[in-house]
Design a protein around this motif. Structure first.
Motif, PDB file in Angstrom:
ATOM      1  N   SER A 245       0.850  -1.195   0.000  1.00 28.15           N
ATOM      2  CA  SER A 245       0.000   0.000   0.000  1.00 28.15           C
ATOM      3  C   SER A 245       0.883   1.241   0.000  1.00 28.15           C
ATOM      4  O   SER A 245       1.799   1.356   0.830  1.00 28.15           O
ATOM      5  N   PRO A 246       0.658   2.178  -0.919  1.00 29.40           N
ATOM      6  CA  PRO A 246       1.532   3.355  -1.029  1.00 29.40           C
ATOM      7  C   PRO A 246       1.681   4.115   0.279  1.00 29.40           C
ATOM      8  O   PRO A 246       2.762   4.651   0.576  1.00 29.40           O
ATOM      9  N   GLU A 247       0.624   4.154   1.089  1.00 27.81           N
ATOM     10  CA  GLU A 247       0.667   4.887   2.353  1.00 27.81           C
ATOM     11  C   GLU A 247       1.597   4.240   3.380  1.00 27.81           C
ATOM     12  O   GLU A 247       1.959   4.875   4.379  1.00 27.81           O
TER      13      GLU A 247
ATOM     14  N   PHE B 184       0.696  -3.401   9.156  1.00 30.91           N
ATOM     15  CA  PHE B 184       0.845  -3.589   7.715  1.00 30.91           C
ATOM     16  C   PHE B 184      -0.128  -4.653   7.204  1.00 30.91           C
ATOM     17  O   PHE B 184      -0.756  -4.485   6.159  1.00 30.91           O
ATOM     18  N   ASN B 185      -0.237  -5.756   7.949  1.00 33.29           N
ATOM     19  CA  ASN B 185      -1.125  -6.847   7.523  1.00 33.29           C
ATOM     20  C   ASN B 185      -2.559  -6.371   7.373  1.00 33.29           C
ATOM     21  O   ASN B 185      -3.233  -6.711   6.389  1.00 33.29           O
ATOM     22  N   GLN B 186      -3.043  -5.617   8.348  1.00 31.71           N
ATOM     23  CA  GLN B 186      -4.441  -5.185   8.297  1.00 31.71           C
ATOM     24  C   GLN B 186      -4.706  -4.300   7.091  1.00 31.71           C
ATOM     25  O   GLN B 186      -5.737  -4.440   6.429  1.00 31.71           O
ATOM     26  N   ARG B 187      -3.789  -3.385   6.795  1.00 30.78           N
ATOM     27  CA  ARG B 187      -3.989  -2.478   5.657  1.00 30.78           C
ATOM     28  C   ARG B 187      -3.874  -3.238   4.341  1.00 30.78           C
ATOM     29  O   ARG B 187      -4.722  -3.098   3.461  1.00 30.78           O
TER      30      ARG B 187
ATOM     31  N   GLY C 107      -4.098  -6.438   3.711  1.00 33.69           N
ATOM     32  CA  GLY C 107      -5.025  -7.541   3.535  1.00 33.69           C
ATOM     33  C   GLY C 107      -6.329  -7.148   2.869  1.00 33.69           C
ATOM     34  O   GLY C 107      -7.034  -8.011   2.328  1.00 33.69           O
ATOM     35  N   VAL C 108      -6.666  -5.853   2.899  1.00 35.92           N
ATOM     36  CA  VAL C 108      -7.936  -5.398   2.306  1.00 35.92           C
ATOM     37  C   VAL C 108      -7.715  -4.356   1.209  1.00 35.92           C
ATOM     38  O   VAL C 108      -8.666  -3.715   0.761  1.00 35.92           O
ATOM     39  N   ASP C 109      -6.479  -4.205   0.750  1.00 35.24           N
ATOM     40  CA  ASP C 109      -6.160  -3.186  -0.247  1.00 35.24           C
ATOM     41  C   ASP C 109      -6.310  -3.775  -1.655  1.00 35.24           C
ATOM     42  O   ASP C 109      -5.475  -4.566  -2.100  1.00 35.24           O
ATOM     43  N   ASP C 110      -7.362  -3.380  -2.350  1.00 33.28           N
ATOM     44  CA  ASP C 110      -7.647  -3.931  -3.676  1.00 33.28           C
ATOM     45  C   ASP C 110      -6.645  -3.494  -4.740  1.00 33.28           C
ATOM     46  O   ASP C 110      -6.679  -4.009  -5.862  1.00 33.28           O
ATOM     47  N   ARG C 111      -5.780  -2.546  -4.414  1.00 34.31           N
ATOM     48  CA  ARG C 111      -4.733  -2.159  -5.375  1.00 34.31           C
ATOM     49  C   ARG C 111      -3.640  -3.226  -5.468  1.00 34.31           C
ATOM     50  O   ARG C 111      -2.826  -3.211  -6.394  1.00 34.31           O
ATOM     51  N   LEU C 112      -3.609  -4.130  -4.499  1.00 37.68           N
ATOM     52  CA  LEU C 112      -2.573  -5.149  -4.448  1.00 37.68           C
ATOM     53  C   LEU C 112      -3.055  -6.452  -5.076  1.00 37.68           C
ATOM     54  O   LEU C 112      -4.249  -6.738  -5.111  1.00 37.68           O
ATOM     55  N   HIS C 113      -2.106  -7.244  -5.558  1.00 40.97           N
ATOM     56  CA  HIS C 113      -2.421  -8.539  -6.151  1.00 40.97           C
ATOM     57  C   HIS C 113      -3.124  -9.420  -5.113  1.00 40.97           C
ATOM     58  O   HIS C 113      -2.800  -9.367  -3.909  1.00 40.97           O
ATOM     59  N   PRO C 114      -4.081 -10.259  -5.521  1.00 37.91           N
ATOM     60  CA  PRO C 114      -4.793 -11.125  -4.573  1.00 37.91           C
ATOM     61  C   PRO C 114      -3.876 -11.991  -3.713  1.00 37.91           C
ATOM     62  O   PRO C 114      -4.187 -12.259  -2.545  1.00 37.91           O
ATOM     63  N   THR C 115      -2.753 -12.433  -4.254  1.00 41.00           N
ATOM     64  CA  THR C 115      -1.826 -13.245  -3.460  1.00 41.00           C
ATOM     65  C   THR C 115      -1.247 -12.432  -2.309  1.00 41.00           C
ATOM     66  O   THR C 115      -1.118 -12.929  -1.181  1.00 41.00           O
ATOM     67  N   ILE C 116      -0.901 -11.180  -2.575  1.00 48.42           N
ATOM     68  CA  ILE C 116      -0.370 -10.315  -1.526  1.00 48.42           C
ATOM     69  C   ILE C 116      -1.444 -10.060  -0.471  1.00 48.42           C
ATOM     70  O   ILE C 116      -1.176 -10.115   0.742  1.00 48.42           O
ATOM     71  N   GLN C 117      -2.653  -9.796  -0.912  1.00 43.15           N
ATOM     72  CA  GLN C 117      -3.737  -9.600   0.044  1.00 43.15           C
ATOM     73  C   GLN C 117      -3.932 -10.847   0.907  1.00 43.15           C
ATOM     74  O   GLN C 117      -4.098 -10.747   2.125  1.00 43.15           O
ATOM     75  N   GLN C 118      -3.917 -12.012   0.283  1.00 43.60           N
ATOM     76  CA  GLN C 118      -4.172 -13.251   1.023  1.00 43.60           C
ATOM     77  C   GLN C 118      -3.092 -13.517   2.064  1.00 43.60           C
ATOM     78  O   GLN C 118      -3.400 -13.911   3.205  1.00 43.60           O
TER      79      GLN C 118
ATOM     80  N   ASN D 299      -1.326 -11.432   3.672  1.00 47.16           N
ATOM     81  CA  ASN D 299      -1.515 -10.518   4.799  1.00 47.16           C
ATOM     82  C   ASN D 299      -2.774 -10.835   5.597  1.00 47.16           C
ATOM     83  O   ASN D 299      -2.786 -10.739   6.819  1.00 47.16           O
ATOM     84  N   GLN D 300      -3.842 -11.227   4.911  1.00 44.42           N
ATOM     85  CA  GLN D 300      -5.073 -11.600   5.611  1.00 44.42           C
ATOM     86  C   GLN D 300      -4.851 -12.798   6.528  1.00 44.42           C
ATOM     87  O   GLN D 300      -5.273 -12.807   7.689  1.00 44.42           O
ATOM     88  N   VAL D 301      -4.200 -13.819   5.994  1.00 45.76           N
ATOM     89  CA  VAL D 301      -3.985 -15.046   6.754  1.00 45.76           C
ATOM     90  C   VAL D 301      -3.091 -14.771   7.969  1.00 45.76           C
ATOM     91  O   VAL D 301      -3.352 -15.248   9.087  1.00 45.76           O
ATOM     92  N   HIS D 302      -2.056 -13.973   7.756  1.00 45.35           N
ATOM     93  CA  HIS D 302      -1.159 -13.681   8.870  1.00 45.35           C
ATOM     94  C   HIS D 302      -1.877 -12.874   9.954  1.00 45.35           C
ATOM     95  O   HIS D 302      -1.725 -13.147  11.158  1.00 45.35           O
ATOM     96  N   HIS D 303      -2.689 -11.913   9.555  1.00 43.87           N
ATOM     97  CA  HIS D 303      -3.434 -11.109  10.534  1.00 43.87           C
ATOM     98  C   HIS D 303      -4.354 -11.986  11.372  1.00 43.87           C
ATOM     99  O   HIS D 303      -4.493 -11.780  12.590  1.00 43.87           O
ATOM    100  N   GLN D 304      -4.980 -12.955  10.762  1.00 41.41           N
ATOM    101  CA  GLN D 304      -5.913 -13.831  11.489  1.00 41.41           C
ATOM    102  C   GLN D 304      -5.212 -14.514  12.658  1.00 41.41           C
ATOM    103  O   GLN D 304      -5.747 -14.572  13.771  1.00 41.41           O
ATOM    104  N   ASP D 305      -4.017 -15.026  12.417  1.00 40.57           N
ATOM    105  CA  ASP D 305      -3.281 -15.702  13.491  1.00 40.57           C
ATOM    106  C   ASP D 305      -2.671 -14.706  14.467  1.00 40.57           C
ATOM    107  O   ASP D 305      -2.655 -14.933  15.677  1.00 40.57           O
ATOM    108  N   GLU D 306      -2.149 -13.595  13.940  1.00 46.20           N
ATOM    109  CA  GLU D 306      -1.460 -12.649  14.799  1.00 46.20           C
ATOM    110  C   GLU D 306      -2.393 -11.997  15.808  1.00 46.20           C
ATOM    111  O   GLU D 306      -1.962 -11.602  16.897  1.00 46.20           O
TER     112      GLU D 306
END
Length: 297
Positions: free
Chosen positions: A47-49, A168-171, A173-184, A186-193
């Motif tokens: 995410s650019p931000e 970083f994971n939370q942002r 994981g839901v950023d549609d500008r990123l490739h689905p693999t990158i989102q996934q 981060n999403q998976v890691h956030h769930q466990d973290e």
């Protein structure tokens, strides 16, 4: 005396809930991800931000194409930092599992160790598939030399590391500008973290409460100084000349110095550390929310 890790009833309840959640949410990472052969190199990989250059004077001189190149390598550096941080986490947790002091959380430690091993695998897999694993350049600095605080400092460092990563994971994981693999990833890691952070906060709060019963104000202040410096070093490790070099930016070490000296980097630091600092202040581990300034050298 304050309750400890073996006698606090709330801690026992939290551990039981976390074990149940870990069992319920278990997944096989080796079959979960569909790794594409390649990812588009000219797309956003972070995410650019969240880029270290965000809002800096130097960053504003770059084209979007250049910023996207930085995002690719900064993403790989971020996942590399995860690989190195998880290695430390596993080492420290394995050293304590089924010891007398950590008998109560040992069952949950087994879940954390398994999950973190899998996290290290998919972060390393991402780096090796799409770039490289950056070497560990973490700066070692002297500890406070208070043996009674060793457990507290270990779990505090691990908690800080996990909370920074989760920002970083939370942002992403839901950023549609990123490739689905990158989102996934981060999403998976956030769930466990989210579970690991819940455990870490309980453990750190209890360990510090015990130290407040035994240490003097000078020693407690030294622990605060050390952890604040660790926070600063952790954020500054994401300002990497190796990343800038790989992204094709000239004079990468000068870029790093410029970024660290830029007021925008302090805003970036406050954003990344806000949750961690707030917790530390609320638990009376920190006396205030001030973090030492970056050292551009």
């Amino acid at each position: 005396m304050s309750p400890d890790l073996a006698t606090d009833e709330r801690f026992k309840t939290v551990l039981d809930r976390l074990v149940t959640m870990s069992q319920r949410d278990y997944y096989d990472p080796y079959t979960l991800f569909d790794w594409p052969e390649s990812l588009p190199e000219d797309a956003w990989w972070m995410s650019p931000e969240l880029l270290s250059l965000h809002n800096t004077a130097y960053g504003k001189t770059l084209t979007e194409k250049q910023l996207r190149a930085v995002s690719r390598w900064e993403s790989l550096n971020f996942y590399s930092l995860n690989v190195h941080g998880i290695r430390e986490l596993l080492t420290e947790m394995i050293a304590r599992i089924h010891t007398d002091e950590f008998a109560l959380p040992s069952e949950y430690f087994h879940h954390v160790i398994g999950e973190e091993n899998e996290h290290m695998w998919f972060f390393a897999k991402f780096c090796l598939n799409y770039g490289r694993i950056y070497p560990n350049r973490a700066m070692a600095f002297a500890g406070p030399g208070i043996p009674e605080a060793d457990h507290f400092l270990v779990f505090s460092r691990l908690l800080i590391f996990e909370e920074i990563v989760d920002v970083f994971n939370q942002r992403m994981g839901v950023d549609d500008r990123l490739h689905p693999t990158i989102q996934q990833v981060n999403q998976v890691h956030h769930q466990d973290e989210s579970r690991h952070i819940a455990f870490g906060r309980q453990a750190v709060a209890l360990l510090h409460a015990r130290l407040r019963d035994t240490l003097g104000q000078g020693e407690l202040a030294e622990l605060e100084r050390y952890l604040k410096q660790y926070m600063r070093s952790s954020v500054d490790s994401m300002v990497s000349p190796a990343v800038y070099r790989d992204a094709g930016l000239p004079e990468p070490y000068q870029v790093r110095r410029a970024v660290l000296a830029d007021p925008a980097h302090e805003d970036y630091t406050r954003t990344v550390l806000r949750r961690s600092v707030s917790f530390m202040v609320n638990e009376k581990i920190f006396s205030d929310d001030r973090i030492p300034p970056a050292c551009p050298n």
